[in-house]
Design an enzyme around this catalytic site. Structure first.
Site, PDB file in Angstrom:
ATOM      1  N   GLU A 138     -41.423  56.190  65.228  1.00  0.00           N
ATOM      2  CA  GLU A 138     -39.934  56.637  65.573  1.00  0.00           C
ATOM      3  C   GLU A 138     -40.797  57.686  66.497  1.00  0.00           C
ATOM      4  O   GLU A 138     -41.170  58.187  65.988  1.00  0.00           O
ATOM      5  CB  GLU A 138     -39.686  57.064  64.568  1.00  0.00           C
ATOM      6  N   ASP A 142     -36.844  67.210  67.615  1.00  0.00           N
ATOM      7  CA  ASP A 142     -36.780  68.521  67.210  1.00  0.00           C
ATOM      8  C   ASP A 142     -35.225  68.608  67.438  1.00  0.00           C
ATOM      9  O   ASP A 142     -34.712  69.292  67.887  1.00  0.00           O
ATOM     10  CB  ASP A 142     -37.208  68.971  69.146  1.00  0.00           C
ATOM     11  N   TYR A 255     -32.180  58.220  60.461  1.00  0.00           N
ATOM     12  CA  TYR A 255     -33.442  57.971  60.262  1.00  0.00           C
ATOM     13  C   TYR A 255     -34.212  57.380  58.924  1.00  0.00           C
ATOM     14  O   TYR A 255     -35.028  56.798  58.300  1.00  0.00           O
ATOM     15  CB  TYR A 255     -35.011  57.939  60.919  1.00  0.00           C
ATOM     16  N   CYS A 437     -34.462  98.599  96.717  1.00  0.00           N
ATOM     17  CA  CYS A 437     -34.287  98.190  97.107  1.00  0.00           C
ATOM     18  C   CYS A 437     -35.623  96.730  97.651  1.00  0.00           C
ATOM     19  O   CYS A 437     -35.958  97.588  99.239  1.00  0.00           O
ATOM     20  CB  CYS A 437     -33.480  97.189  98.024  1.00  0.00           C
ATOM     21  N   CYS A 440     -35.201  95.925 101.749  1.00  0.00           N
ATOM     22  CA  CYS A 440     -35.218  96.951 102.791  1.00  0.00           C
ATOM     23  C   CYS A 440     -35.404  98.649 102.661  1.00  0.00           C
ATOM     24  O   CYS A 440     -34.664  99.630 103.157  1.00  0.00           O
ATOM     25  CB  CYS A 440     -33.284  96.827 103.864  1.00  0.00           C
ATOM     26  N   CYS A 455     -28.149  95.192  96.287  1.00  0.00           N
ATOM     27  CA  CYS A 455     -28.558  95.671  96.500  1.00  0.00           C
ATOM     28  C   CYS A 455     -27.455  95.932  98.016  1.00  0.00           C
ATOM     29  O   CYS A 455     -27.420  94.184  98.272  1.00  0.00           O
ATOM     30  CB  CYS A 455     -30.008  95.367  97.894  1.00  0.00           C
TER      31      CYS A 455
HETATM   32  P1  AMP Z   1     -41.881  69.508  60.198  1.00  0.00           P
HETATM   33  O1  AMP Z   1     -40.481  70.165  60.176  1.00  0.00           O
HETATM   34  O2  AMP Z   1     -42.445  70.390  61.443  1.00  0.00           O
HETATM   35  O3  AMP Z   1     -42.293  69.982  58.639  1.00  0.00           O
HETATM   36  O4  AMP Z   1     -41.393  67.852  60.353  1.00  0.00           O
HETATM   37  C1  AMP Z   1     -40.660  67.619  59.549  1.00  0.00           C
HETATM   38  C2  AMP Z   1     -39.307  67.189  60.006  1.00  0.00           C
HETATM   39  O5  AMP Z   1     -39.149  66.592  60.848  1.00  0.00           O
HETATM   40  C3  AMP Z   1     -38.138  66.421  59.007  1.00  0.00           C
HETATM   41  O6  AMP Z   1     -38.169  67.321  57.964  1.00  0.00           O
HETATM   42  C4  AMP Z   1     -36.910  66.354  59.898  1.00  0.00           C
HETATM   43  O7  AMP Z   1     -36.417  66.518  59.710  1.00  0.00           O
HETATM   44  C5  AMP Z   1     -38.231  66.069  61.175  1.00  0.00           C
HETATM   45  N1  AMP Z   1     -37.592  64.266  61.815  1.00  0.00           N
HETATM   46  C6  AMP Z   1     -37.007  64.516  63.159  1.00  0.00           C
HETATM   47  N2  AMP Z   1     -37.473  63.512  63.718  1.00  0.00           N
HETATM   48  C7  AMP Z   1     -37.631  62.731  62.766  1.00  0.00           C
HETATM   49  C8  AMP Z   1     -37.921  61.115  62.190  1.00  0.00           C
HETATM   50  N3  AMP Z   1     -38.369  60.205  63.172  1.00  0.00           N
HETATM   51  N4  AMP Z   1     -38.785  61.185  60.822  1.00  0.00           N
HETATM   52  C9  AMP Z   1     -38.614  61.691  60.494  1.00  0.00           C
HETATM   53  N5  AMP Z   1     -38.490  63.552  60.760  1.00  0.00           N
HETATM   54  C10 AMP Z   1     -38.107  63.232  61.462  1.00  0.00           C
END
Ligand code: AMP
Length: 716
Positions: A138, A142, A255, A437, A440, A455
């Site tokens: 997957e 972010d 997910y 500036c 100029c 300017c």
């Molecule tokens: P990290 O914050 O770097 O420790 O990564 C873990 C976090 O990635 C999880 O707590 C989720 O919030 C996030 N995350 C984003 N996409 C996914 C996904 N497809 N499956 C699981 N976690 C995900």
């Protein structure tokens, strides 16, 4: 570049952050000291990141600190402490929302920083089962983790991850997120095999375009600018006023499910299908892989497509598909063993800020630009990045000579996030906007309440093209045929540098103007006689335009067409306008102090005055005909220049009022005394202007003489 800097550029971003000779020496001799140092540092940055939504270092650098700590604790188990940041999932429970205890812990994920580490994890899975088992790939969204609890199909609670055990209750806010179902769809219901509650988990995120719009608006209004879409999502979710969250355009991808026995699915793949059926937003970019090569291919494709996606991803999550097999592998203290996050290479790099230059926009706005030692970020070379304005430079506290963090996310414009203060050279000075500036040399101004410096010189070459085209435009002097192309050629050949030069062009010369192209025969294309003749006729005709057109065409900041008309009506000549005080200008309908200041400064900038004088000399009308009244005829004070100083206590008139009366009699009223001044009117407590009049031998009138003059029009 010094040897040390040279060495720095061969290090990766995270290593650079940690570049600290003393610390490295300490690690070698005293691991306990370094462990403590790292814990303090991580605690500080965790607080900034989670509690303040205002990180100061890149995620990559943060992860790297964490890894170093974990590594040291691994080597020295006697140093492990339950309060170490490695012993919890990370995060911070804020105080503004009610705490929510997660019945099933919300785990973090272990990271694979490159394909090699990903392969190590895949090998562990294979070792565990004695064969490769199906895995689901997957995208790693972010955003911010979210847990949604549904009771009898209705959303009853939304909670953040917090520290994994306790999160925050953000139900009211999450209810405003449009893709979160408030009720599950009926087709999802049969999938629920246990009465009561079902908790689904996923990510809440802000699309890139919404993030950019939000930051642009914040920049304009002087509000808070977020470092990245993830912080914008987290910050938007943790709003006390959910109406603000509602306006922020958040989205989700779900997910996971907290208790896998709650639904009929037996695999991650089937569960994702169920989530989709039940009405949740699920990400379509998923792949069920049975070989290592397939996993690699998915990661590679995700990396390539990353910039095209409308939301940010920072990696790929690979999960063992079968729930039974997941359970067999189990969990470490912080993360499942059955999943791994393959992290993309950083979109942030560090480089040296070699200089800050100032770019002059076409309207005279000055923009500081970071000149960077070129660095490849997210696949492309970054050598320059806008720093927007002086406040922004100071807010980020970037200085020439600093090592700075540069960010470029997919199609997002490169950005300097800030300096690494520990690497700052001792002599680095805070940056200042130049007083003149760079194009100029005219003085640079900044109006009250404005972020940008400007300017305002009419002769600034950086603004020349726009000003020339604007002068000739239909709403202004209406010189038909004088478009961008011809203006560009005239500028390039140096024949025209400001609008007054238009009025020196003749048809023969213009007809030979080289248009910078060649015809079929390979000869240079010239403007030609017919076009040149027409153009010159149009230029000549423009000399007779009303004053408002001149005032609009000359391009004073804030002076649009309507404003130009109002000014021309109140002061029917450029001269009257120039002699008006800021206060008098501000009294004109719709003007006010800000525009008055801008007009006054424009008309008193020597370069601008000079162009206006040349325009007049070349026959451009600088005054409107004032309709002749009963008393039309030569005015008694015509040709005389007055300067007023001190207060007019006897009559109680202000100087502006007295000045207006003098003007009505045909006099010119100026602000400073020179040899050209005819009379100085000195009221009570007259100051330096009075002294100067005496020095230059300019006749001085007292208030009584002034009043007599105004009454009779007769000089003493
Ligand atoms: P990290 O914050 O770097 O420790 O990564 C873990 C976090 O990635 C999880 O707590 C989720 O919030 C996030 N995350 C984003 N996409 C996914 C996904 N497809 N499956 C699981 N976690 C995900």
């Amino acid at each position: 570049m010094t040897q040390q800097q040279d060495a720095l550029f061969s290090l990766s971003a995270d290593q650079q952050t940690l570049f600290n000779e003393e610390a490295m020496a300490a690690t070698a001799t005293d691991p306990a000291k370094r462990v403590e140092e790292l814990r303090r540092l991580i605690e500080h940055h965790t607080y900034l990141y989670y509690a303040k939504d205002a990180p100061e270092i890149s995620d990559f650098a943060y992860d790297s600190l964490m890894r170093e700590l974990r590594e040291l604790e691994h080597q020295h188990p006697e140093l492990i402490d339950p309060s170490s940041p490695t012993q919890r999932v990370g995060g911070y429970v804020g105080e503004q929302f009610a705490a929510v205890r997660h019945e099933q812990r919300m785990y973090s994920l272990d990271n694979a920083m490159d394909l090699e580490e990903l392969d190590e994890w895949l090998a562990r899975v294979q070792d565990f089962f004695g064969r490769m088992v199906p895995v689901v790939c997957e995208l790693k969204i972010d955003g911010s983790s979210i847990a949604l609890t549904y009771q009898d199909g209705r959303l009853v609670r939304a909670a953040t991850r917090g520290d994994g055990t306790t999160g925050e209750d953000v139900t009211v806010n999450m209810r405003t997120v449009k893709d979160v179902p408030l009720r599950l769809l009926p087709q999802g219901m049969p999938g629920i095999v246990r009465e009561g509650t079902v908790e689904v988990r996923g990510e809440v995120y802000m699309p890139k375009h919404s993030f950019e719009t939000l930051n642009r608006a914040a920049e304009e209004s002087g509000g808070k600018v977020f470092a990245n879409p993830r912080n914008a999502a987290a910050g938007s979710l943790r709003q006390k006023d959910a109406a603000v969250t509602a306006r922020r355009d958040l989205s989700t991808f779900l997910y996971a499910i907290a208790d896998q026995t709650a639904i009929a699915a037996e695999t991650q793949w089937d569960m994702l299908q169920w989530l989709g059926e039940a009405g949740f937003h699920t990400n379509p970019d998923i792949c069920r892989c049975t070989t290592v090569e397939e996993v690699h291919r998915f990661c590679q494709q995700a990396l390539e497509r990353r910039g095209d996606l409308p939301y940010e991803i920072d990696g790929v999550v690979v999960k063992v598909d079968s729930f039974a097999q997941q359970a067999a592998m189990g969990y470490t203290a912080r993360a499942p063993r059955w999943a791994i996050a393959f992290k993309f290479p950083p979109e942030e790099k560090t480089t040296l800020l070699a200089g800050i230059t100032v770019q002059v926009g076409r309207t005279g706005a000055l923009t500081p630009v970071a000149e960077l030692v070129p660095v490849v970020v997210a696949g492309s070379t970054v050598a320059r990045a806008t720093l927007h304005n002086l406040d922004e430079v100071h807010r980020k506290d970037v200085r020439v000579g600093d090592t700075v963090i540069v960010r470029k996310a997919g199609d997002v414009i490169p950005e300097v996030l800030g300096p690494l203060p520990e690497l700052r050279p001792a002599n680095a000075q805070p940056w200042q906007m130049p007083a003149e500036c760079p194009s100029c040399g005219s003085p640079v101004i900044r109006e009250e309440g404005e972020a940008k410096h400007h300017c305002i010189s009419i002769e600034c070459p950086a603004q020349a093209q726009e000003r020339l085209v604007h002068w000739a435009s239909r709403g202004a002097m209406d010189i038909d045929g004088m478009g961008e192309e011809i203006v560009g050629r005239l500028l390039e050949t140096g024949r025209v540098t400001d609008v007054a030069d238009y009025y020196t062009l003749d048809a023969t010369e213009l007809s030979l103007l080289d248009m910078g192209r060649v015809n079929k025969e390979g000869e240079p294309v010239r403007l030609g006689e017919k076009t040149a003749k027409k153009l010159v006729d149009n230029i000549q005709a423009s000399k007779e335009r009303p004053l408002a057109r001149v005032l609009f065409g000359i391009g004073m900041r804030h002076v649009g067409k309507t404003m130009a008309e109002a000014l021309a009506a109140a002061f029917p000549s450029v001269e009257l306008l120039r002699n008006a005080s800021e206060e008098q200008l501000a009294e004109v309908d719709g003007v006010g102090p800000k525009i008055a200041r801008s007009v006054w400064v424009f008309l008193h900038t020597p370069a601008n005055v000079e162009v206006l004088e040349r325009l007049e000399l070349r026959g451009v009308r600088m005054a409107d005909d004032v309709p002749a009244g009963d008393d039309a005829g030569p005015k008694p004070l015509e040709g005389l220049t007055f300067v007023l100083t001190g207060s007019l206590v006897e009559s109680g008139m202000t100087r502006d009022q007295a000045g207006a009366q003098l003007k009505a009699l045909g006099a010119k009223v100026t602000g400073s005394v020179s040899k050209k001044t005819s009379y100085v009117v000195a009221g009570e407590a007259a100051g330096s202007k009075y002294d100067k009049a005496l020095k230059l031998g300019v006749p001085v009138l007292d208030e009584a003489q002034l009043l007599k003059l105004l009454e009779t029009g007769q000089l003493p």
